[in-house]
Design an enzyme around this catalytic site. Structure first.
Site, mmCIF file in Angstrom:
data_model
loop_
_atom_site.group_PDB
_atom_site.id
_atom_site.type_symbol
_atom_site.label_atom_id
_atom_site.label_comp_id
_atom_site.label_asym_id
_atom_site.label_seq_id
_atom_site.Cartn_x
_atom_site.Cartn_y
_atom_site.Cartn_z
ATOM 1 N N TYR A 134 0.583 -1.131 0.152
ATOM 2 C CA TYR A 134 -0.005 0.203 -0.099
ATOM 3 C C TYR A 134 0.652 1.390 0.293
ATOM 4 C CZ TYR A 134 -4.627 -2.087 0.015
ATOM 5 O OH TYR A 134 -5.900 -2.681 -0.336
ATOM 6 N N HIS A 152 -14.904 3.245 -2.087
ATOM 7 C CA HIS A 152 -14.070 2.256 -1.740
ATOM 8 C C HIS A 152 -13.009 2.907 -0.816
ATOM 9 C CE1 HIS A 152 -15.145 -0.309 -5.507
ATOM 10 N NE2 HIS A 152 -16.115 -0.266 -4.404
#
Length: 245
Positions: A64, A116
């Site tokens: 990430y 999201h």
């Protein structure tokens, strides 16, 4: 450019948009499901779910952090700019995105719903403290909450997680008001986002699809424009601007 299409947009009472990864791909952000998609190199079940994070938070955070770095260094493209221009013209009322970057906002869009979540946000796994970040964390060490000391996680919705109810409710309210929806750069397979255009259609509204490839939405779309979102949206907005002047 199809005159009927331009008339549909120019005369719309409440036009909304739904955007997916294809819109940001032109800014250098990899898609998940395209031929060169992110998931072709990584198994999603290894990285983007709560179980993976519980098992190996450092591995997930490294991935990430890499994605965040890409987003923070990316610039809005013609598609982002075109959607922002449609909003400035008073045509686009709300933009719903499946993307977790902030390129729509940086292009000037104001009324944006992130279905999201966002890579700009991190939140605590214990106390739910959340805040925006300006840069990707350096891993290791693992980022910790400054309030309770627990592990932080990316502020995105993972596989197997529900969308935040308030976010989904807001998106539903927008599509229930819409008489036209532009659907750009999305595979139209991820639920519940994929069902949003169907609500517009069921209420008598029009679907305008923009995608290089056919999708499950294509058979019911009123207009299907083949091509990259940036090129198609740029041309579309130029014609809409003329139609409104």
């Amino acid at each position: 450019m199809d005159e009927k299409l331009l008339k549909t947009i120019a005369e719309s009472k409440y036009l909304v948009a739904l955007t997916g990864a294809g819109v940001s791909a032109e800014s250098g952000i990899p898609t998940f499901r395209g031929k060169d998609g992110l998931w072709n190199r990584y198994r999603p079940e290894e990285l983007a779910n709560p179980q993976a994070f519980a098992k190996d938070p450092e591995k997930v955070w490294k991935w990430y952090a890499w994605r965040m770095e890409k987003v923070f260094n990316a610039q809005p493209n013609k598609a982002h700019q075109a959607f922002a221009e449609l909003e400035r013209l008073g045509v686009l009322k709300c933009l719903i995105t499946q993307n977790v970057d902030d390129l729509h906002e940086r292009a000037g869009s104001r009324n944006v719903i992130h279905l999201h979540g966002s890579l700009r946000v991190v939140r605590c796994t214990s106390c739910n403290n959340s805040f925006e970040v300006e840069s990707a964390p350096k891993i290791p060490p693992l980022p910790k909450c400054d309030k309770c000391g627990s592990l932080l996680r990316p502020g995105v919705v993972w596989f197997g997680e529900m969308l935040p109810p308030d976010v989904l409710d807001r998106a539903m309210r927008e599509v229930e008001r819409a008489d036209v929806i532009i659907v750009a750069g999305t595979s139209a397979v991820v639920q519940p986002a994929a069902s949003l255009p169907l609500i517009v259609k069921q209420r008598g509204g029009a679907i305008i699809e923009i995608n290089p490839d056919e999708t499950p939405l294509t058979p019911i779309a009123d207009y299907s424009l083949r091509g990259k979102a940036g090129e198609v949206m740029d041309e579309l907005v130029r014609h809409v601007r003329k139609a409104l002047s």
